[in-house]
Enzyme design. Structure first.
Site, mmCIF file in Angstrom:
data_model
loop_
_atom_site.group_PDB
_atom_site.id
_atom_site.type_symbol
_atom_site.label_atom_id
_atom_site.label_comp_id
_atom_site.label_asym_id
_atom_site.label_seq_id
_atom_site.Cartn_x
_atom_site.Cartn_y
_atom_site.Cartn_z
ATOM 1 N N LYS A 159 0.870 -1.182 0.000
ATOM 2 C CA LYS A 159 0.000 0.000 0.000
ATOM 3 C C LYS A 159 0.907 1.232 0.000
ATOM 4 C CE LYS A 159 -4.281 1.202 2.401
ATOM 5 N NZ LYS A 159 -5.163 1.450 1.288
HETATM 6 N N1 PMP Z 1 -7.489 -2.280 -2.889
HETATM 7 C C1 PMP Z 1 -7.004 -1.039 -2.743
HETATM 8 C C2 PMP Z 1 -6.283 -0.417 -3.874
HETATM 9 C C3 PMP Z 1 -7.198 -0.358 -1.543
HETATM 10 O O1 PMP Z 1 -6.723 0.888 -1.387
HETATM 11 C C4 PMP Z 1 -7.929 -0.972 -0.501
HETATM 12 C C5 PMP Z 1 -8.161 -0.249 0.792
HETATM 13 N N2 PMP Z 1 -7.161 -0.477 1.715
HETATM 14 C C6 PMP Z 1 -8.398 -2.281 -0.696
HETATM 15 C C7 PMP Z 1 -8.162 -2.906 -1.905
HETATM 16 C C8 PMP Z 1 -9.121 -3.026 0.385
HETATM 17 O O2 PMP Z 1 -8.224 -3.470 1.363
HETATM 18 P P1 PMP Z 1 -8.659 -3.612 2.891
HETATM 19 O O3 PMP Z 1 -9.836 -4.499 2.912
HETATM 20 O O4 PMP Z 1 -7.482 -4.212 3.546
HETATM 21 O O5 PMP Z 1 -8.979 -2.254 3.368
#
Ligand code: PMP
Length: 310
Positions: A159
């Protein structure tokens, strides 16, 4: 969406008033996008007595892995970071749902885009957040003209701040065209994910989601939905999704920390199923919200409870 910053933040090793957490304009991460962040939700428990942080250890572990890809050297590990996050939530003492944004970043004032040997820091802020997507109507999405970043360009698995330019371009294009969000195809032309959420579709009663090597963020909500589906006896396939499958799916939804579980009613101007929230989406939504509010004892171990004072 303006953010509603909570009064205290964590900055350079201590909890400080949020308006004192400031960096130089020459900060490496600000110039080059060399930071990694997390997005974590804390839900007010039905009792009103705790903030239930959803899957905190999973979030701090993923963030540390993102930081590892950026070769960050830190004096906190994932457990230490989880402890700081709990302290920060307790200090802010919110009586609402919150979103916690930990950020690990190259804090050095350096000109080179190197990764190694540049001072790394951790900052965390907390905001009040209810729904990110409207929950009263299914979303309208488009397939973006922007390709999802590949693992050997900027890893979607991490991320990483700079990687979000890809999300911004897709989201902005979708918003200009009147859509709620965009789905991106990866370099192989398969569906990866939305700008900030993972995708599930339903075909013939089976949930389908793109695999972890499909240029997606390994979403923690996505993984939780796999668990809920297992417990509900709903079949799940983790495999590549073709674009045309979006047009014949019975149901579809986005999931993520911000997105929660959000039904999709239309993609590229074509209704998904009958255009309304589908029955499997509804069941997953019900289990998800019961879990995060602390209403389902089966999922108590997914929550880190921080007591709030009256
Ligand atoms: N994909 C992206 C590109 C994101 O930014 C997020 C948000 N964090 C997610 C998927 C979903 O991930 P999570 O369930 O861990 O928040």
């Amino acid at each position: 969406m303006e953010i509603d910053l909570q009064p205290y933040a964590y900055f350079e090793g201590e909890i400080v008033p949020a308006d004192q957490a400031k960096v130089s304009i020459a900060t490496h991460a600000l110039q080059y996008g060399t930071g990694a962040f997390g997005g974590i939700r804390g839900y007010l428990d039905v009792s009103g007595e705790t903030i239930n942080i959803f899957r905190l250890p999973d979030h701090t572990r993923r963030l540390m892995n993102s930081a590892r890809i950026l070769r960050c050297e830190l004096n906190l590990d994932a457990d230490g970071l989880a402890g700081v996050i709990q302290d920060l939530v307790a200090k802010n003492n919110p009586h609402s749902n919150v979103y916690i944004r930990p950020f690990i970043y190259k804090a050095g004032i350096e000109l080179t885009p190197h990764l190694k040997g540049i001072r790394d820091e951790i900052a965390i802020y907390v905001i009040q957040l209810d729904d990110y997507f409207a929950m009263d109507h299914p979303l309208r999405l488009m397939v973006s003209a922007w390709t999802r970043i590949a693992d050997n360009i900027i890893p979607s698995r991490a991320k990483i701040s700079g990687g979000y330019i890809n999300s911004s371009l897709a989201k902005d294009q979708a918003a200009e065209a009147g859509f709620d969000d965009a789905l991106m195809l990866n370099e192989r032309g398969k569906i990866s994910e939305a700008s900030g959420a993972n995708l599930f579709i339903v075909r013939n009663g089976t949930l389908i989601t793109s695999p972890v090597n499909g240029d997606i963020l390994e979403g923690i909500t996505r993984r939780s939905i796999a668990k809920f589906a297992r417990d509900l006896g709903i079949a799940l396939e983790e495999r590549e999704i073709d674009r045309s499958e979006l047009y014949v799916a019975d149901e579809a939804f986005l999931c993520g920390t911000g997105a929660q579980v959000a039904a999709i009613g239309n993609i590229d101007g074509r209704p998904v199923g009958n255009g309304e929230r589908g029955p499997i989406t509804q069941r997953i939504q019900e289990v998800f919200f019961a879990c995060v509010k602390g209403e389902d004892p089966r999922y108590g171990d997914l929550l880190t409870k921080v007591p709030v004072r009256p």
